[in-house]
Scaffold this motif. Structure first.
Motif, PDB file in Angstrom:
ATOM      1  N   ARG A  79      -6.255 -37.828  63.307  1.00  0.00           N
ATOM      2  CA  ARG A  79      -4.855 -37.468  63.555  1.00  0.00           C
ATOM      3  C   ARG A  79      -3.980 -38.141  62.508  1.00  0.00           C
ATOM      4  N   TYR A  80      -3.057 -37.353  61.992  1.00  0.00           N
ATOM      5  CA  TYR A  80      -2.101 -37.852  61.011  1.00  0.00           C
ATOM      6  C   TYR A  80      -0.829 -38.270  61.737  1.00  0.00           C
ATOM      7  N   SER A  81      -0.257 -39.361  61.278  1.00  0.00           N
ATOM      8  CA  SER A  81       0.990 -39.873  61.851  1.00  0.00           C
ATOM      9  C   SER A  81       1.956 -40.201  60.730  1.00  0.00           C
ATOM     10  N   LEU A  82       3.230 -40.022  61.033  1.00  0.00           N
ATOM     11  CA  LEU A  82       4.276 -40.402  60.093  1.00  0.00           C
ATOM     12  C   LEU A  82       4.396 -41.913  60.032  1.00  0.00           C
ATOM     13  N   THR A  83       4.682 -42.428  58.862  1.00  0.00           N
ATOM     14  CA  THR A  83       5.014 -43.840  58.688  1.00  0.00           C
ATOM     15  C   THR A  83       6.533 -43.957  58.632  1.00  0.00           C
ATOM     16  N   GLU A  84       7.027 -45.166  58.496  1.00  0.00           N
ATOM     17  CA  GLU A  84       8.478 -45.340  58.316  1.00  0.00           C
ATOM     18  C   GLU A  84       8.953 -44.568  57.089  1.00  0.00           C
ATOM     19  N   ARG A  85       8.151 -44.608  56.053  1.00  0.00           N
ATOM     20  CA  ARG A  85       8.505 -43.867  54.830  1.00  0.00           C
ATOM     21  C   ARG A  85       8.529 -42.359  55.098  1.00  0.00           C
ATOM     22  N   GLY A  86       7.589 -41.880  55.881  1.00  0.00           N
ATOM     23  CA  GLY A  86       7.569 -40.467  56.251  1.00  0.00           C
ATOM     24  C   GLY A  86       8.745 -40.099  57.131  1.00  0.00           C
ATOM     25  N   LEU A  87       9.091 -40.991  58.051  1.00  0.00           N
ATOM     26  CA  LEU A  87      10.251 -40.756  58.921  1.00  0.00           C
ATOM     27  C   LEU A  87      11.544 -40.659  58.108  1.00  0.00           C
ATOM     28  N   ALA A  88      11.586 -41.340  56.979  1.00  0.00           N
ATOM     29  CA  ALA A  88      12.784 -41.323  56.138  1.00  0.00           C
ATOM     30  C   ALA A  88      13.051 -39.939  55.546  1.00  0.00           C
ATOM     31  N   THR A  89      12.060 -39.047  55.594  1.00  0.00           N
ATOM     32  CA  THR A  89      12.275 -37.687  55.080  1.00  0.00           C
ATOM     33  C   THR A  89      12.951 -36.783  56.109  1.00  0.00           C
ATOM     34  N   MET A  90      13.073 -37.203  57.344  1.00  0.00           N
ATOM     35  CA  MET A  90      13.640 -36.350  58.393  1.00  0.00           C
ATOM     36  C   MET A  90      15.050 -35.849  58.081  1.00  0.00           C
ATOM     37  N   PRO A  91      15.988 -36.698  57.663  1.00  0.00           N
ATOM     38  CA  PRO A  91      17.319 -36.163  57.339  1.00  0.00           C
ATOM     39  C   PRO A  91      17.259 -35.094  56.247  1.00  0.00           C
ATOM     40  N   LEU A  92      16.372 -35.263  55.274  1.00  0.00           N
ATOM     41  CA  LEU A  92      16.210 -34.258  54.227  1.00  0.00           C
ATOM     42  C   LEU A  92      15.679 -32.952  54.806  1.00  0.00           C
ATOM     43  N   LEU A  93      14.680 -33.027  55.689  1.00  0.00           N
ATOM     44  CA  LEU A  93      14.131 -31.818  56.306  1.00  0.00           C
ATOM     45  C   LEU A  93      15.196 -31.084  57.113  1.00  0.00           C
ATOM     46  N   VAL A  94      15.989 -31.829  57.861  1.00  0.00           N
ATOM     47  CA  VAL A  94      17.053 -31.209  58.658  1.00  0.00           C
ATOM     48  C   VAL A  94      18.084 -30.549  57.743  1.00  0.00           C
ATOM     49  N   GLU A  95      18.478 -31.235  56.692  1.00  0.00           N
ATOM     50  CA  GLU A  95      19.464 -30.668  55.768  1.00  0.00           C
ATOM     51  C   GLU A  95      18.906 -29.444  55.046  1.00  0.00           C
ATOM     52  N   LEU A  96      17.632 -29.471  54.668  1.00  0.00           N
ATOM     53  CA  LEU A  96      17.025 -28.295  54.037  1.00  0.00           C
ATOM     54  C   LEU A  96      17.007 -27.112  55.008  1.00  0.00           C
ATOM     55  N   ALA A  97      16.759 -27.382  56.289  1.00  0.00           N
ATOM     56  CA  ALA A  97      16.783 -26.314  57.295  1.00  0.00           C
ATOM     57  C   ALA A  97      18.181 -25.717  57.409  1.00  0.00           C
ATOM     58  N   HIS A  98      19.188 -26.566  57.412  1.00  0.00           N
ATOM     59  CA  HIS A  98      20.571 -26.079  57.499  1.00  0.00           C
ATOM     60  C   HIS A  98      20.943 -25.288  56.249  1.00  0.00           C
ATOM     61  N   LEU A  99      20.542 -25.782  55.088  1.00  0.00           N
ATOM     62  CA  LEU A  99      20.819 -25.070  53.848  1.00  0.00           C
ATOM     63  C   LEU A  99      20.104 -23.724  53.842  1.00  0.00           C
ATOM     64  N   GLY A 100      18.842 -23.701  54.260  1.00  0.00           N
ATOM     65  CA  GLY A 100      18.101 -22.444  54.322  1.00  0.00           C
ATOM     66  C   GLY A 100      18.777 -21.431  55.227  1.00  0.00           C
ATOM     67  N   GLY A 101      19.329 -21.904  56.348  1.00  0.00           N
ATOM     68  CA  GLY A 101      20.046 -21.014  57.260  1.00  0.00           C
ATOM     69  C   GLY A 101      21.323 -20.457  56.656  1.00  0.00           C
ATOM     70  N   ARG A 102      21.979 -21.254  55.808  1.00  0.00           N
ATOM     71  CA  ARG A 102      23.184 -20.766  55.131  1.00  0.00           C
ATOM     72  C   ARG A 102      22.830 -19.786  54.013  1.00  0.00           C
ATOM     73  N   LEU A 103      21.745 -20.078  53.292  1.00  0.00           N
ATOM     74  CA  LEU A 103      21.343 -19.209  52.193  1.00  0.00           C
ATOM     75  C   LEU A 103      20.734 -17.900  52.685  1.00  0.00           C
ATOM     76  N   ASP A 104      20.005 -17.972  53.795  1.00  0.00           N
ATOM     77  CA  ASP A 104      19.373 -16.785  54.377  1.00  0.00           C
ATOM     78  C   ASP A 104      19.560 -16.844  55.888  1.00  0.00           C
ATOM     79  N   PRO A 105      20.641 -16.265  56.382  1.00  0.00           N
ATOM     80  CA  PRO A 105      20.953 -16.345  57.814  1.00  0.00           C
ATOM     81  C   PRO A 105      19.836 -15.839  58.736  1.00  0.00           C
ATOM     82  N   SER A 106      18.931 -15.014  58.234  1.00  0.00           N
ATOM     83  CA  SER A 106      17.839 -14.525  59.090  1.00  0.00           C
ATOM     84  C   SER A 106      16.881 -15.638  59.493  1.00  0.00           C
TER      85      SER A 106
END
Length: 135
Positions: A79-106
């Motif tokens: 099983r793979y688990s996130l480290t603190e360093r991996g957790l630090a990517t969460m704000p980026l993932l959320v922002e990329l999701a929001h940007l993707g929704g703005r660029l392609d509303p579908s």
């Protein structure tokens, strides 16, 4: 993975570590979809990652300190688990999701249900920290 940075620019370094076509998607699947074994990541990938590429990217993410892999007995899935360093990517993932929704509303219907407020992201990271690190 590029082991020696080409420059001292932090954006460049982030892209060298995470800018391939699969790393952020693997982190997304682990963090947001709780796919934590090789098989779950392979079969759950809507984008169709191949087994050799997944294996290499997982090894790179472990080497970079973004993931850990719990070793198991032969024949069992690690099983793979996130480290603190991996957790630090969460704000980026959320922002990329929001940007993707703005660029392609579908794509908005498939965005993570976290919200963009810092407190919502912090709460999501705290929950992931408990699930992955046990803290």
């Amino acid at each position: 993975m590029i082991s020696e940075p080409r420059s001292s620019c932090p954006i460049n370094r982030s892209l060298e570590l995470l800018g391939d076509r699969w790393s952020l998607l693997i982190l997304r699947d682990i963090a947001l979809h709780d796919r934590r074994s090789f098989r779950e990541l392979l079969t759950g990938s809507q984008e169709g990652i191949s087994a050799p590429v997944l294996s290499r990217r997982l090894a790179d993410l472990v080497d970079q300190g973004l993931l850990t892999k719990a070793e198991t007995t032969r024949g069992k899935q690690g099983r793979y688990s996130l480290t603190e360093r991996g957790l630090a990517t969460m704000p980026l993932l959320v922002e990329l999701a929001h940007l993707g929704g703005r660029l392609d509303p579908s794509t908005r219907a498939h965005a993570p249900d976290i919200g963009d407020a810092p407190s919502a992201i912090e709460a999501a990271v705290s929950a992931l920290r408990a699930a992955h690190i046990g803290a």
